[in-house]
Motif scaffolding. Structure first.
Motif, PDB file in Angstrom:
ATOM      1  N   ILE A  90     -18.492  43.030  29.777  1.00  0.00           N
ATOM      2  CA  ILE A  90     -19.132  43.638  28.593  1.00  0.00           C
ATOM      3  C   ILE A  90     -19.109  45.151  28.696  1.00  0.00           C
ATOM      4  O   ILE A  90     -18.822  45.857  27.719  1.00  0.00           O
ATOM      5  CB  ILE A  90     -20.575  43.097  28.432  1.00  0.00           C
ATOM      6  CG1 ILE A  90     -20.540  41.606  28.055  1.00  0.00           C
ATOM      7  CG2 ILE A  90     -21.352  43.905  27.414  1.00  0.00           C
ATOM      8  CD1 ILE A  90     -21.899  40.923  28.093  1.00  0.00           C
ATOM      9  N   GLU A  91     -19.387  45.660  29.893  1.00  0.00           N
ATOM     10  CA  GLU A  91     -19.376  47.112  30.098  1.00  0.00           C
ATOM     11  C   GLU A  91     -17.989  47.695  29.846  1.00  0.00           C
ATOM     12  O   GLU A  91     -17.852  48.740  29.193  1.00  0.00           O
ATOM     13  CB  GLU A  91     -19.830  47.415  31.537  1.00  0.00           C
ATOM     14  CG  GLU A  91     -20.118  48.868  31.779  1.00  0.00           C
ATOM     15  CD  GLU A  91     -20.698  49.076  33.165  1.00  0.00           C
ATOM     16  OE1 GLU A  91     -19.915  49.464  34.066  1.00  0.00           O
ATOM     17  OE2 GLU A  91     -21.909  48.860  33.334  1.00  0.00           O
ATOM     18  N   ARG A  92     -16.940  47.016  30.334  1.00  0.00           N
ATOM     19  CA  ARG A  92     -15.561  47.489  30.085  1.00  0.00           C
ATOM     20  C   ARG A  92     -15.255  47.470  28.590  1.00  0.00           C
ATOM     21  O   ARG A  92     -14.654  48.410  28.049  1.00  0.00           O
ATOM     22  CB  ARG A  92     -14.566  46.616  30.846  1.00  0.00           C
ATOM     23  CG  ARG A  92     -14.445  46.938  32.322  1.00  0.00           C
ATOM     24  CD  ARG A  92     -13.250  46.252  32.973  1.00  0.00           C
ATOM     25  NE  ARG A  92     -13.256  44.804  32.832  1.00  0.00           N
ATOM     26  CZ  ARG A  92     -13.885  43.966  33.651  1.00  0.00           C
ATOM     27  NH1 ARG A  92     -14.566  44.446  34.678  1.00  0.00           N
ATOM     28  NH2 ARG A  92     -13.827  42.670  33.456  1.00  0.00           N
ATOM     29  N   LEU A  93     -15.658  46.404  27.889  1.00  0.00           N
ATOM     30  CA  LEU A  93     -15.411  46.322  26.447  1.00  0.00           C
ATOM     31  C   LEU A  93     -16.147  47.426  25.695  1.00  0.00           C
ATOM     32  O   LEU A  93     -15.580  48.052  24.773  1.00  0.00           O
ATOM     33  CB  LEU A  93     -15.824  44.943  25.918  1.00  0.00           C
ATOM     34  CG  LEU A  93     -14.951  43.761  26.341  1.00  0.00           C
ATOM     35  CD1 LEU A  93     -15.597  42.441  25.909  1.00  0.00           C
ATOM     36  CD2 LEU A  93     -13.561  43.901  25.724  1.00  0.00           C
ATOM     37  N   GLY A 131     -14.401  50.659  26.248  1.00  0.00           N
ATOM     38  CA  GLY A 131     -13.179  50.689  25.434  1.00  0.00           C
ATOM     39  C   GLY A 131     -13.494  50.956  23.969  1.00  0.00           C
ATOM     40  O   GLY A 131     -12.807  51.737  23.297  1.00  0.00           O
ATOM     41  N   LEU A 132     -14.544  50.316  23.434  1.00  0.00           N
ATOM     42  CA  LEU A 132     -14.934  50.542  22.036  1.00  0.00           C
ATOM     43  C   LEU A 132     -15.397  51.969  21.825  1.00  0.00           C
ATOM     44  O   LEU A 132     -15.062  52.601  20.809  1.00  0.00           O
ATOM     45  CB  LEU A 132     -16.054  49.576  21.635  1.00  0.00           C
ATOM     46  CG  LEU A 132     -15.652  48.146  21.362  1.00  0.00           C
ATOM     47  CD1 LEU A 132     -16.895  47.280  21.133  1.00  0.00           C
ATOM     48  CD2 LEU A 132     -14.752  48.088  20.139  1.00  0.00           C
ATOM     49  N   ALA A 145     -14.447  54.568  23.485  1.00  0.00           N
ATOM     50  CA  ALA A 145     -13.272  55.447  23.557  1.00  0.00           C
ATOM     51  C   ALA A 145     -12.478  55.377  22.265  1.00  0.00           C
ATOM     52  O   ALA A 145     -11.939  56.398  21.806  1.00  0.00           O
ATOM     53  CB  ALA A 145     -12.393  55.034  24.754  1.00  0.00           C
ATOM     54  N   ASP A 146     -12.399  54.215  21.631  1.00  0.00           N
ATOM     55  CA  ASP A 146     -11.668  54.067  20.383  1.00  0.00           C
ATOM     56  C   ASP A 146     -12.355  54.776  19.225  1.00  0.00           C
ATOM     57  O   ASP A 146     -11.701  55.186  18.266  1.00  0.00           O
ATOM     58  CB  ASP A 146     -11.505  52.574  20.023  1.00  0.00           C
ATOM     59  CG  ASP A 146     -10.552  51.852  20.965  1.00  0.00           C
ATOM     60  OD1 ASP A 146      -9.786  52.526  21.692  1.00  0.00           O
ATOM     61  OD2 ASP A 146     -10.584  50.605  20.978  1.00  0.00           O
ATOM     62  N   ARG A 147     -13.639  54.954  19.261  1.00  0.00           N
ATOM     63  CA  ARG A 147     -14.385  55.577  18.145  1.00  0.00           C
ATOM     64  C   ARG A 147     -14.478  57.083  18.248  1.00  0.00           C
ATOM     65  O   ARG A 147     -14.945  57.714  17.318  1.00  0.00           O
ATOM     66  CB  ARG A 147     -15.795  54.979  18.088  1.00  0.00           C
ATOM     67  CG  ARG A 147     -15.745  53.519  17.699  1.00  0.00           C
ATOM     68  CD  ARG A 147     -17.109  53.019  17.466  1.00  0.00           C
ATOM     69  NE  ARG A 147     -17.023  51.643  17.031  1.00  0.00           N
ATOM     70  CZ  ARG A 147     -17.854  51.083  16.218  1.00  0.00           C
ATOM     71  NH1 ARG A 147     -18.851  51.749  15.761  1.00  0.00           N
ATOM     72  NH2 ARG A 147     -17.716  49.830  15.881  1.00  0.00           N
ATOM     73  N   ARG A 148     -14.058  57.635  19.344  1.00  0.00           N
ATOM     74  CA  ARG A 148     -14.099  59.100  19.463  1.00  0.00           C
ATOM     75  C   ARG A 148     -13.042  59.719  18.551  1.00  0.00           C
ATOM     76  O   ARG A 148     -11.922  59.219  18.443  1.00  0.00           O
ATOM     77  CB  ARG A 148     -13.811  59.509  20.910  1.00  0.00           C
ATOM     78  CG  ARG A 148     -14.953  59.238  21.835  1.00  0.00           C
ATOM     79  CD  ARG A 148     -14.727  59.924  23.178  1.00  0.00           C
ATOM     80  NE  ARG A 148     -15.666  59.337  24.122  1.00  0.00           N
ATOM     81  CZ  ARG A 148     -15.367  58.908  25.291  1.00  0.00           C
ATOM     82  NH1 ARG A 148     -14.132  58.996  25.753  1.00  0.00           N
ATOM     83  NH2 ARG A 148     -16.266  58.407  26.081  1.00  0.00           N
ATOM     84  N   PRO A 149     -13.420  60.793  17.878  1.00  0.00           N
ATOM     85  CA  PRO A 149     -12.416  61.460  17.017  1.00  0.00           C
ATOM     86  C   PRO A 149     -11.315  62.123  17.869  1.00  0.00           C
ATOM     87  O   PRO A 149     -11.592  62.620  18.949  1.00  0.00           O
ATOM     88  CB  PRO A 149     -13.234  62.520  16.264  1.00  0.00           C
ATOM     89  CG  PRO A 149     -14.489  62.674  17.008  1.00  0.00           C
ATOM     90  CD  PRO A 149     -14.691  61.437  17.845  1.00  0.00           C
ATOM     91  N   PRO A 150     -10.092  62.117  17.361  1.00  0.00           N
ATOM     92  CA  PRO A 150      -9.003  62.762  18.107  1.00  0.00           C
ATOM     93  C   PRO A 150      -9.194  64.260  18.141  1.00  0.00           C
ATOM     94  O   PRO A 150      -9.677  64.867  17.200  1.00  0.00           O
ATOM     95  CB  PRO A 150      -7.744  62.381  17.321  1.00  0.00           C
ATOM     96  CG  PRO A 150      -8.192  61.774  16.046  1.00  0.00           C
ATOM     97  CD  PRO A 150      -9.648  61.505  16.140  1.00  0.00           C
TER      98      PRO A 150
END
Length: 193
Positions: free
Chosen positions: A178-181, A184-185, A187-192
């Motif tokens: 759960i912590e890895r997921l 990952g989530l 990191a995906d939501r951070r703006p470029p």
């Protein structure tokens, strides 16, 4: 004096037969008394055991107060008991006959009707056994039974059982996943940049 210590005052065969007869009598009496008599000795049980040993003493020794006569009786008792114990370990039918079979007192969180009364067990004794084995009350119990040796064995319902090391390790693995997921989530939501 030495004569009284070492000269057996009744025939040795009679002494051995007396000892075996009393052993068998006590064995039968305890078997008839049931499992409850062996479960846990309370004050009354201890009084009976002490008095019983005094009551049968003369039946074993007869008119013999010699040291050698006492030694013969003791050796006979230990030998007979050892033989019976070994016999019971090898022969399940003999064990059932002499020791009895387990008696279920709780099934699926409910008392078996009449079981406590038939075994002369008090509800407080059952409750104590449940608490000692990590339960809170009868409803937590999948099965409880009184074994022939007087031990009350309690099996808690699966949901009431304590976690094992394997259960804890499985939870750690799940939490790590759960912590890895979540990482990952996030990191995906951070703006470029």
């Amino acid at each position: 004096m030495w004569h009284d210590l070492v000269v057996v005052q009744i025939p040795i065969v009679e002494k051995i037969l007396r000892t075996i007869a009393v052993y068998v009598l006590i064995l039968v009496l305890f078997r008839l008394a049931g499992k409850r008599g062996l479960a846990g000795l309370n004050t009354f049980d201890m009084v009976v055991v002490f008095l019983l040993s005094n009551v049968v003493q003369n039946a074993i020794i007869g008119n013999d107060n010699s040291l050698l006569g006492g030694a013969i009786g003791a050796v006979t008792l230990i030998t007979v008991n050892s033989g019976v114990t070994r016999w019971l370990a090898r022969d399940p039918r003999a064990a059932r006959l002499l020791e009895g079979t387990p008696t279920t007192v709780v099934r699926d969180g409910r008392l078996v009707p009449g079981a406590l009364r038939g075994l002369a067990l008090r509800p407080s004794e059952l409750e104590h056994a449940i608490r000692v084995q990590n339960g809170d009350n009868v409803s937590d119990v999948a099965r409880a039974r009184l074994e022939p040796d007087g031990q009350l064995l309690v099996t808690l319902r699966e949901a009431e059982q304590s976690a094992t090391k394997g259960d804890v390790e499985e939870l750690r693995e799940r939490l790590a996943t759960i912590e890895r997921l979540l990482t990952g989530l996030a990191a995906d939501r951070r703006p470029p940049r």
